[in-house]
Design a protein around this motif. Structure first.
Motif, PDB file in Angstrom:
ATOM      1  N   TYR A 160       0.836  -1.203   0.000  1.00 37.10           N
ATOM      2  CA  TYR A 160       0.000   0.000   0.000  1.00 37.10           C
ATOM      3  C   TYR A 160       0.873   1.256   0.000  1.00 37.10           C
ATOM      4  CZ  TYR A 160      -3.536   3.396   1.137  1.00 37.10           C
ATOM      5  OH  TYR A 160      -4.362   4.488   1.095  1.00 37.10           O
ATOM      6  N   GLY A 161       0.639   2.154  -0.941  1.00 37.86           N
ATOM      7  CA  GLY A 161       1.371   3.417  -1.041  1.00 37.86           C
ATOM      8  C   GLY A 161       2.672   3.319  -1.805  1.00 37.86           C
ATOM      9  N   HIS A 162       3.072   2.107  -2.175  1.00 37.37           N
ATOM     10  CA  HIS A 162       4.346   1.918  -2.876  1.00 37.37           C
ATOM     11  C   HIS A 162       4.388   2.707  -4.190  1.00 37.37           C
ATOM     12  CE1 HIS A 162       7.925  -0.024  -4.451  1.00 37.37           C
ATOM     13  NE2 HIS A 162       7.243  -0.341  -5.546  1.00 37.37           N
ATOM     14  N   SER A 163       3.354   2.594  -4.998  1.00 36.03           N
ATOM     15  CA  SER A 163       3.335   3.274  -6.302  1.00 36.03           C
ATOM     16  C   SER A 163       3.406   4.786  -6.143  1.00 36.03           C
ATOM     17  CB  SER A 163       2.067   2.893  -7.074  1.00 36.03           C
ATOM     18  OG  SER A 163       2.046   1.518  -7.323  1.00 36.03           O
ATOM     19  N   ALA A 164       2.701   5.337  -5.163  1.00 36.26           N
ATOM     20  CA  ALA A 164       2.736   6.786  -4.935  1.00 36.26           C
ATOM     21  C   ALA A 164       4.132   7.227  -4.505  1.00 36.26           C
ATOM     22  CB  ALA A 164       1.700   7.179  -3.882  1.00 36.26           C
ATOM     23  N   ARG A 165       4.793   6.422  -3.639  1.00 30.93           N
ATOM     24  CA  ARG A 165       6.143   6.774  -3.196  1.00 30.93           C
ATOM     25  C   ARG A 165       7.131   6.710  -4.358  1.00 30.93           C
ATOM     26  NH1 ARG A 165       4.336   3.600   1.034  1.00 30.93           N
ATOM     27  NH2 ARG A 165       5.577   1.799   0.382  1.00 30.93           N
ATOM     28  N   VAL A 166       7.015   5.683  -5.192  1.00 35.19           N
ATOM     29  CA  VAL A 166       7.900   5.558  -6.353  1.00 35.19           C
ATOM     30  C   VAL A 166       7.691   6.745  -7.289  1.00 35.19           C
ATOM     31  CG1 VAL A 166       8.363   4.198  -8.442  1.00 35.19           C
ATOM     32  CG2 VAL A 166       8.118   3.058  -6.234  1.00 35.19           C
ATOM     33  N   SER A 167       6.443   7.138  -7.485  1.00 31.79           N
ATOM     34  CA  SER A 167       6.130   8.270  -8.357  1.00 31.79           C
ATOM     35  C   SER A 167       6.765   9.562  -7.834  1.00 31.79           C
ATOM     36  CB  SER A 167       4.614   8.426  -8.459  1.00 31.79           C
ATOM     37  OG  SER A 167       4.284   9.564  -9.207  1.00 31.79           O
ATOM     38  N   LYS A 168       6.639   9.812  -6.524  1.00 29.74           N
ATOM     39  CA  LYS A 168       7.214  11.041  -5.937  1.00 29.74           C
ATOM     40  C   LYS A 168       8.739  11.033  -6.027  1.00 29.74           C
ATOM     41  CE  LYS A 168       3.463  12.019  -2.750  1.00 29.74           C
ATOM     42  NZ  LYS A 168       3.018  12.044  -1.360  1.00 29.74           N
ATOM     43  N   LEU A 169       9.360   9.894  -5.746  1.00 29.49           N
ATOM     44  CA  LEU A 169      10.817   9.813  -5.829  1.00 29.49           C
ATOM     45  C   LEU A 169      11.300  10.002  -7.268  1.00 29.49           C
ATOM     46  CD1 LEU A 169      11.567   6.904  -3.336  1.00 29.49           C
ATOM     47  CD2 LEU A 169      12.195   9.317  -3.088  1.00 29.49           C
ATOM     48  N   ALA A 170      10.594   9.401  -8.217  1.00 30.43           N
ATOM     49  CA  ALA A 170      10.976   9.558  -9.623  1.00 30.43           C
ATOM     50  C   ALA A 170      10.882  11.023 -10.047  1.00 30.43           C
ATOM     51  CB  ALA A 170      10.092   8.682 -10.504  1.00 30.43           C
ATOM     52  N   ARG A 171       9.843  11.706  -9.587  1.00 33.94           N
ATOM     53  CA  ARG A 171       9.680  13.130  -9.922  1.00 33.94           C
ATOM     54  C   ARG A 171      10.824  13.944  -9.331  1.00 33.94           C
ATOM     55  NH1 ARG A 171       5.508  16.405 -12.276  1.00 33.94           N
ATOM     56  NH2 ARG A 171       6.252  18.521 -12.012  1.00 33.94           N
ATOM     57  N   ARG A 172      11.200  13.667  -8.076  1.00 27.74           N
ATOM     58  CA  ARG A 172      12.312  14.395  -7.439  1.00 27.74           C
ATOM     59  C   ARG A 172      13.627  14.159  -8.176  1.00 27.74           C
ATOM     60  NH1 ARG A 172      11.044  13.004  -1.209  1.00 27.74           N
ATOM     61  NH2 ARG A 172       9.132  14.193  -1.044  1.00 27.74           N
ATOM     62  N   ILE A 173      13.839  12.927  -8.609  1.00 28.29           N
ATOM     63  CA  ILE A 173      15.058  12.623  -9.363  1.00 28.29           C
ATOM     64  C   ILE A 173      15.055  13.398 -10.679  1.00 28.29           C
ATOM     65  CG2 ILE A 173      16.286  10.802 -10.637  1.00 28.29           C
ATOM     66  CD1 ILE A 173      15.386   8.867  -8.357  1.00 28.29           C
ATOM     67  N   ALA A 174      13.932  13.415 -11.359  1.00 28.73           N
ATOM     68  CA  ALA A 174      13.820  14.159 -12.628  1.00 28.73           C
ATOM     69  C   ALA A 174      14.072  15.646 -12.403  1.00 28.73           C
ATOM     70  CB  ALA A 174      12.448  13.925 -13.252  1.00 28.73           C
ATOM     71  N   GLU A 175      13.538  16.216 -11.303  1.00 31.29           N
ATOM     72  CA  GLU A 175      13.793  17.619 -10.967  1.00 31.29           C
ATOM     73  C   GLU A 175      15.274  17.838 -10.718  1.00 31.29           C
ATOM     74  OE1 GLU A 175      11.418  18.739  -7.584  1.00 31.29           O
ATOM     75  OE2 GLU A 175       9.532  18.405  -8.645  1.00 31.29           O
ATOM     76  N   GLY A 176      15.879  16.924  -9.941  1.00 34.26           N
ATOM     77  CA  GLY A 176      17.305  17.029  -9.633  1.00 34.26           C
ATOM     78  C   GLY A 176      18.178  16.955 -10.867  1.00 34.26           C
ATOM     79  N   MET A 177      17.721  16.217 -11.869  1.00 34.56           N
ATOM     80  CA  MET A 177      18.468  16.120 -13.125  1.00 34.56           C
ATOM     81  C   MET A 177      18.276  17.361 -13.991  1.00 34.56           C
ATOM     82  SD  MET A 177      17.630  12.138 -14.071  1.00 34.56           S
ATOM     83  CE  MET A 177      18.322  12.250 -15.713  1.00 34.56           C
ATOM     84  N   GLY A 178      17.349  18.226 -13.595  1.00 34.55           N
ATOM     85  CA  GLY A 178      17.106  19.439 -14.365  1.00 34.55           C
ATOM     86  C   GLY A 178      16.293  19.215 -15.623  1.00 34.55           C
ATOM     87  N   LEU A 179      15.496  18.165 -15.646  1.00 30.39           N
ATOM     88  CA  LEU A 179      14.658  17.892 -16.824  1.00 30.39           C
ATOM     89  C   LEU A 179      13.559  18.950 -16.946  1.00 30.39           C
ATOM     90  CD1 LEU A 179      14.175  14.004 -16.588  1.00 30.39           C
ATOM     91  CD2 LEU A 179      15.735  15.265 -18.071  1.00 30.39           C
ATOM     92  N   PRO A 180      13.133  19.259 -18.166  1.00 38.67           N
ATOM     93  CA  PRO A 180      12.012  20.196 -18.357  1.00 38.67           C
ATOM     94  C   PRO A 180      10.739  19.663 -17.707  1.00 38.67           C
ATOM     95  CG  PRO A 180      13.101  19.717 -20.450  1.00 38.67           C
ATOM     96  CD  PRO A 180      13.687  18.796 -19.435  1.00 38.67           C
ATOM     97  N   GLU A 181       9.808  20.564 -17.408  1.00 42.10           N
ATOM     98  CA  GLU A 181       8.559  20.222 -16.714  1.00 42.10           C
ATOM     99  C   GLU A 181       7.793  19.089 -17.398  1.00 42.10           C
ATOM    100  OE1 GLU A 181       5.616  20.085 -13.941  1.00 42.10           O
ATOM    101  OE2 GLU A 181       7.432  21.309 -13.810  1.00 42.10           O
ATOM    102  N   GLY A 182       7.690  19.118 -18.705  1.00 46.32           N
ATOM    103  CA  GLY A 182       6.966  18.074 -19.435  1.00 46.32           C
ATOM    104  C   GLY A 182       7.608  16.705 -19.255  1.00 46.32           C
ATOM    105  N   ASP A 183       8.942  16.661 -19.288  1.00 48.50           N
ATOM    106  CA  ASP A 183       9.642  15.390 -19.080  1.00 48.50           C
ATOM    107  C   ASP A 183       9.468  14.907 -17.650  1.00 48.50           C
ATOM    108  OD1 ASP A 183      10.447  15.430 -21.700  1.00 48.50           O
ATOM    109  OD2 ASP A 183      12.481  16.144 -21.277  1.00 48.50           O
ATOM    110  N   GLN A 184       9.491  15.830 -16.684  1.00 45.36           N
ATOM    111  CA  GLN A 184       9.270  15.456 -15.286  1.00 45.36           C
ATOM    112  C   GLN A 184       7.897  14.823 -15.123  1.00 45.36           C
ATOM    113  OE1 GLN A 184       9.957  18.655 -12.478  1.00 45.36           O
ATOM    114  NE2 GLN A 184      11.773  19.332 -13.600  1.00 45.36           N
ATOM    115  N   GLU A 185       6.901  15.397 -15.766  1.00 47.65           N
ATOM    116  CA  GLU A 185       5.535  14.856 -15.672  1.00 47.65           C
ATOM    117  C   GLU A 185       5.469  13.449 -16.267  1.00 47.65           C
ATOM    118  OE1 GLU A 185       1.708  14.785 -14.424  1.00 47.65           O
ATOM    119  OE2 GLU A 185       3.119  16.403 -14.040  1.00 47.65           O
ATOM    120  N   ARG A 186       6.118  13.245 -17.394  1.00 43.72           N
ATOM    121  CA  ARG A 186       6.125  11.916 -18.021  1.00 43.72           C
ATOM    122  C   ARG A 186       6.817  10.882 -17.120  1.00 43.72           C
ATOM    123  NH1 ARG A 186       6.078  14.996 -22.506  1.00 43.72           N
ATOM    124  NH2 ARG A 186       8.305  15.322 -22.730  1.00 43.72           N
ATOM    125  N   VAL A 187       7.925  11.286 -16.481  1.00 39.43           N
ATOM    126  CA  VAL A 187       8.624  10.381 -15.556  1.00 39.43           C
ATOM    127  C   VAL A 187       7.699  10.016 -14.412  1.00 39.43           C
ATOM    128  CG1 VAL A 187      10.488  10.243 -13.843  1.00 39.43           C
ATOM    129  CG2 VAL A 187      10.966  11.090 -16.137  1.00 39.43           C
TER     130      VAL A 187
END
Length: 187
Positions: A160-187
């Protein structure tokens, strides 16, 4: 607006959008190249309101002599000579308006300008409606995925909650990589 300002002799162009909570708000504003006018001057509310009420283009050749506009000092009519406004509409909905004005003595708008701006506004209204539809479809899709994830996770308390946690962590990693907003959303 850039194309409109290249074709129509306006000093300023503003796209106004209607929002349920906020009412009319300026979404985009452009000044003509080489224009020294103050971009913070007020718009002619009388012209905009009439355009929205009639759902038709409204032209004021000279706001200083126009009975619709207040001629009090400091109002839009004190600085602006000519104003033109066309509605952004799709079907029976009015989405906003495109407003142009100029303070130039030689730059009063004509009927050709009204026709051109009306055509641009018509197509812009259709495009805005399509954007709303795409946004709505995206929200439906995300909602469906979230519902499926919740159904799967409800079966097992350990996941329970695993998918939401993975989604949030993936978004933070994408932000940290400096990806554009659209790419962050896709990640």
């Amino acid at each position: 607006l850039d194309i409109v300002l290249d074709v129509i002799p306006a000093e300023r162009g503003v796209v106004l959008l209607l929002e349920k909570e906020a009412g009319m708000r300026p979404a985009v504003m452009r000044m003509a190249q080489g224009c020294a006018a103050d971009p913070h001057l007020p718009l002619s509310r009388a012209v905009v309101n009439e355009c929205l009420e009639r759902r038709a283009s409204v032209l004021s050749h000279d706001l200083r002599a126009d009975p619709r506009s207040p001629s009090a000092a400091g109002g839009a009519a004190g600085h602006t000579r000519s104003a033109l406004c066309a509605p952004l509409a799709c079907g029976d909905r009015t989405l906003g308006a495109i407003y142009l004005d100029t303070g130039s003595q030689n730059g009063a708008f004509g009927e050709r300008d009204v026709e051109f701006l009306g055509g641009i506004a018509h197509h812009a209204g259709l495009a805005l409606h399509r954007v709303e539809l795409v946004d709505s479809l995206e929200r439906l899709f995300v909602g469906a995925v979230e519902t499926l994830v919740a159904a799967v996770e409800a079966k097992d308390i350990y996941t329970y909650g695993h998918s939401a946690r993975v989604s949030k962590l993936a978004r933070r990693i994408a932000e940290g990589m400096g990806l554009p907003e659209g790419d962050q959303e896709r990640v």
